[in-house]
Each structure stands twice: as structure tokens, then as C-alpha cells.
Design a protein around this motif. Sequence first.
Motif, PDB file in Angstrom:
ATOM      1  N   LYS A  43       0.674   4.110  -2.869  1.00 39.93           N
ATOM      2  CA  LYS A  43      -0.044   5.432  -2.128  1.00 39.93           C
ATOM      3  C   LYS A  43       1.580   6.556  -3.344  1.00 39.93           C
ATOM      4  O   LYS A  43       1.536   7.571  -3.095  1.00 39.93           O
ATOM      5  CB  LYS A  43       0.040   5.939  -1.057  1.00 39.93           C
ATOM      6  CG  LYS A  43       0.001   6.798   0.306  1.00 39.93           C
ATOM      7  CD  LYS A  43       0.665   6.995   1.134  1.00 39.93           C
ATOM      8  CE  LYS A  43      -0.111   8.297   1.864  1.00 39.93           C
ATOM      9  NZ  LYS A  43      -0.236   8.411   3.572  1.00 39.93           N
ATOM     10  N   ASP A 102      -8.241   1.204  -6.549  1.00 44.01           N
ATOM     11  CA  ASP A 102      -7.626   2.117  -7.810  1.00 44.01           C
ATOM     12  C   ASP A 102      -6.982   0.216  -8.513  1.00 44.01           C
ATOM     13  O   ASP A 102      -7.410  -0.050  -9.677  1.00 44.01           O
ATOM     14  CB  ASP A 102      -6.682   2.622  -8.193  1.00 44.01           C
ATOM     15  CG  ASP A 102      -7.454   4.289  -7.965  1.00 44.01           C
ATOM     16  OD1 ASP A 102      -8.453   4.208  -7.642  1.00 44.01           O
ATOM     17  OD2 ASP A 102      -6.983   5.007  -7.431  1.00 44.01           O
ATOM     18  N   LEU A 108      -1.628   6.057  -5.854  1.00 45.25           N
ATOM     19  CA  LEU A 108      -2.959   4.782  -6.579  1.00 45.25           C
ATOM     20  C   LEU A 108      -3.363   4.329  -4.734  1.00 45.25           C
ATOM     21  O   LEU A 108      -2.842   4.720  -4.271  1.00 45.25           O
ATOM     22  CB  LEU A 108      -2.584   3.632  -7.088  1.00 45.25           C
ATOM     23  CG  LEU A 108      -1.836   4.023  -9.020  1.00 45.25           C
ATOM     24  CD1 LEU A 108      -1.188   2.819  -9.311  1.00 45.25           C
ATOM     25  CD2 LEU A 108      -2.856   4.584  -9.874  1.00 45.25           C
ATOM     26  N   THR A 109      -4.588   3.519  -4.769  1.00 48.17           N
ATOM     27  CA  THR A 109      -5.190   3.539  -3.706  1.00 48.17           C
ATOM     28  C   THR A 109      -5.461   2.127  -4.549  1.00 48.17           C
ATOM     29  O   THR A 109      -5.395   1.038  -5.887  1.00 48.17           O
ATOM     30  CB  THR A 109      -6.240   4.098  -3.316  1.00 48.17           C
ATOM     31  OG1 THR A 109      -7.484   3.607  -4.286  1.00 48.17           O
ATOM     32  CG2 THR A 109      -6.244   5.393  -3.181  1.00 48.17           C
ATOM     33  N   ARG A 110      -5.058   0.720  -3.058  1.00 47.59           N
ATOM     34  CA  ARG A 110      -5.801  -0.706  -3.437  1.00 47.59           C
ATOM     35  C   ARG A 110      -6.843  -0.407  -3.823  1.00 47.59           C
ATOM     36  O   ARG A 110      -7.378  -1.531  -4.977  1.00 47.59           O
ATOM     37  CB  ARG A 110      -5.860  -1.064  -1.833  1.00 47.59           C
ATOM     38  CG  ARG A 110      -5.834  -2.447  -2.389  1.00 47.59           C
ATOM     39  CD  ARG A 110      -5.692  -3.675  -2.762  1.00 47.59           C
ATOM     40  NE  ARG A 110      -4.287  -2.674  -2.107  1.00 47.59           N
ATOM     41  CZ  ARG A 110      -2.835  -3.266  -2.267  1.00 47.59           C
ATOM     42  NH1 ARG A 110      -2.760  -4.419  -3.956  1.00 47.59           N
ATOM     43  NH2 ARG A 110      -1.380  -3.525  -2.241  1.00 47.59           N
ATOM     44  N   ASP A 170       1.180  -1.179   0.328  1.00 48.43           N
ATOM     45  CA  ASP A 170      -0.305   0.117   0.081  1.00 48.43           C
ATOM     46  C   ASP A 170       0.895   1.347  -0.046  1.00 48.43           C
ATOM     47  O   ASP A 170       0.314   2.092  -0.760  1.00 48.43           O
ATOM     48  CB  ASP A 170      -0.923  -0.132   1.449  1.00 48.43           C
ATOM     49  CG  ASP A 170      -2.022  -1.248   1.280  1.00 48.43           C
ATOM     50  OD1 ASP A 170      -1.916  -1.520   0.049  1.00 48.43           O
ATOM     51  OD2 ASP A 170      -2.689  -1.289   2.201  1.00 48.43           O
ATOM     52  N   ASP A 171       2.386   1.275   0.933  1.00 49.42           N
ATOM     53  CA  ASP A 171       2.869   2.803   0.585  1.00 49.42           C
ATOM     54  C   ASP A 171       3.398   2.765  -0.830  1.00 49.42           C
ATOM     55  O   ASP A 171       3.517   3.857  -1.176  1.00 49.42           O
ATOM     56  CB  ASP A 171       3.949   2.159   1.546  1.00 49.42           C
ATOM     57  CG  ASP A 171       3.640   2.054   3.010  1.00 49.42           C
ATOM     58  OD1 ASP A 171       2.867   2.549   3.824  1.00 49.42           O
ATOM     59  OD2 ASP A 171       3.633   2.150   4.304  1.00 49.42           O
TER      60      ASP A 171
END
Length: 68
Positions: A44, A52, A48-50, A40-41
Motif C-alpha cells: 500500500k 497487482d 500497489l495492491t495484492r 499488504d501495508d
Amino acid sequence: MKGQRGYVVWARRPLAGLFQRVCRWYAMHGERQVLAQMSDDSLKDMGLTRADVEQERRRHVWNDPLGK
């Protein structure tokens, strides 16, 4: 004749378009898998997000976002 030149080129390589589509699909599939495996980092950092990534990963193979 000018009008026949494109036909002659196509006749020499009848599967060129299919080959290009398969290559493009394989590249997109690999990129989607890499994105799905990122932390996730890292996502980021790219903006982007998870969610997306999941939306892109679930996109159908024949759905080319660039329309090529």
C-alpha cells in the motif's frame, strides 16, 4: 568499412544478447518474488495492491513489460 563494423562486434560476442536476456529474466523473477512476499501495508505504501502483485507474478517469463 562502416557496414561491417557491427557484424564484427557481434561475431566477437555471439551470446551477449542471450546472456542479457537471462540476466534480465533472473532480475525480474527475483523482484516478483520479493513483491509477492511483502505485506499488504508495504504494498500500500508503494501504491500497489495484492491483485497487482499477483498479476505481475503470473506474467510469463518471456513477457517483458519494457519490450527489451
